[in-house]
Design an enzyme around this catalytic site. Structure first.
Site, PDB file in Angstrom:
ATOM      1  N   CYS A 154       0.835  -1.202   0.000  1.00 46.99           N
ATOM      2  CA  CYS A 154       0.000   0.000   0.000  1.00 46.99           C
ATOM      3  C   CYS A 154       0.868   1.250   0.000  1.00 46.99           C
ATOM      4  CB  CYS A 154      -0.931  -0.007   1.211  1.00 46.99           C
ATOM      5  SG  CYS A 154      -0.104  -0.209   2.807  1.00 46.99           S
ATOM      6  N   THR A 184      -1.567  -2.530  11.922  1.00 47.01           N
ATOM      7  CA  THR A 184      -2.117  -3.604  11.091  1.00 47.01           C
ATOM      8  C   THR A 184      -2.179  -4.903  11.895  1.00 47.01           C
ATOM      9  OG1 THR A 184      -0.008  -4.438  10.217  1.00 47.01           O
ATOM     10  CG2 THR A 184      -1.008  -2.543   9.076  1.00 47.01           C
ATOM     11  N   ARG A 199       7.165  -4.528  17.128  1.00 47.65           N
ATOM     12  CA  ARG A 199       5.784  -4.925  16.805  1.00 47.65           C
ATOM     13  C   ARG A 199       5.191  -5.802  17.899  1.00 47.65           C
ATOM     14  NH1 ARG A 199       4.993  -5.562  10.275  1.00 47.65           N
ATOM     15  NH2 ARG A 199       6.707  -4.201   9.648  1.00 47.65           N
TER      16      ARG A 199
END
Length: 337
Positions: A154, A184, A199
């Site tokens: 993206c 995400t 993350r």
């Protein structure tokens, strides 16, 4: 019609189906879904979406399929692509949306199962994968060249269109990119183990620096930028919409008004529908549901010393990207012999 199966019915898989349902002249026919969840759960998640709202469609499900507006889509659940019934279902194109099978070896398991071609909704890893960005190099698509193609990421879809305009008009010498990116599914909502230690931290309460290959990947679709761009991502506590901050040194001296002028012209002509331009003082939620790949925010463009250019562009990293996946799949369909 090109018969399509979706492998992975997560954020991009469901967005892809919604985008396709909105097309009135599509050459695609979605005939199958493979997902670890059951059809009734997937039908519910298709109908009710926290970002997109309720889908205005007649949706039902049974043990083996989902029906949307009278179109029945068969469902299966198997983690091994080699076991999927693509041959039985006469599948032409697989939309590989799991984020798992991103190498040629992994993606071609769908071909071994009977599909003819695979479109990965993520950056491809390794050789023998054709990478295309609509509006940049998708017009160069050669149907017989690759079994596996990638729609890139993206962020690459946001960066490449306006990066190309800047390079074509002013010549990029080198630069860096930062994407301030919504969290995400590849992050933890509470602190928990992850191969990326950052993350692993709670996505909704932290700014999470992490890697992105988006800037380097631009060279896959704009070869003259090979080795000229690099970047990082800052994952932030928003569920959707992201923004790219590109800073480049250029060969041809310019001013902010001139940079905005060429970007605005491209948005209205050669990149219409892919690139948009605004000088309104907007925020991220204003770009939710935008169909384009990127929207340049002209009010934030800066030029320092004539040769250092800063451009900001917004993008809906789910919906806008999924529109381009449909676009690329349509290009594949039109090239089928």
């Amino acid at each position: 019609m090109t018969r399509v199966a979706i492998n992975g019915f997560g954020r991009i898989g469901r967005n892809f189906l919604r985008c396709w349902l909105g097309r009135t002249d599509s050459q695609l026919e979605v005939v199958g879904i493979n997902d670890t969840s059951d059809p009734r759960t997937n039908a519910h998640l298709l109908r009710y979406d926290s970002m997109l709202g309720k889908l205005d469609a007649d949706i039902s499900a049974d043990e083996n399929s989902i029906t949307v507006n009278g179109k029945t889509i068969k469902c299966v659940s198997d983690r091994n692509p080699l076991n999927l019934p693509w041959a039985e279902w006469n599948v032409d194109l697989v939309i590989e949306a799991t984020g798992v099978f991103v190498t040629h070896e992994g993606a071609t398991k769908h071909v071994q199962a009977g599909a003819k071609k695979v479109l990965i909704t993520a950056p491809g890893k390794g050789p023998n994968i054709g990478t295309y960005v609509v509006g940049v190099n998708a017009h160069e698509y050669k149907h017989e060249e690759y079994e596996v193609i990638s729609n890139a990421s993206c962020t690459t879809n946001c960066l490449a269109p306006f990066g190309k305009v800047i390079n074509d008009n002013f010549g990029i010498i080198k630069g860096t990119m930062t994407t301030t990116h919504s969290y995400t599914g590849d992050q933890r909502i509470l602190d928990a183990s992850h191969r990326d230690l950052r993350r692993a931290r709670a996505a909704a309460v932290n700014i999470v620096p992490t890697s992105t290959g988006a800037a380097k990947a631009v060279a896959l679709v704009i070869p003259e930028l090979q080795g000229k761009l690099n970047g990082i991502a800052l994952r932030v506590p928003t569920p959707n919409v992201s923004v790219v901050d590109l800073v480049v040194q250029v060969e041809k001296n310019t001013i902010a008004e001139q940079v905005n002028g060429v970007l605005k012209e491209a948005a209205n002509t050669s990149l219409k529908g892919v690139l948009e331009y605004t000088d309104l003082e907007l925020v991220s939620s204003d770009f939710r549901g935008t169909d384009c790949s990127s929207t340049v925010d002209g009010s934030l463009t800066m030029v320092m010393g004539g040769d250092m250019v800063k451009v900001i562009a917004w993008y809906d990293n789910e919906w806008g990207y999924s529109q381009r996946v449909v676009d690329l799949a349509e290009i594949v369909a039109k090239n089928w012999k």
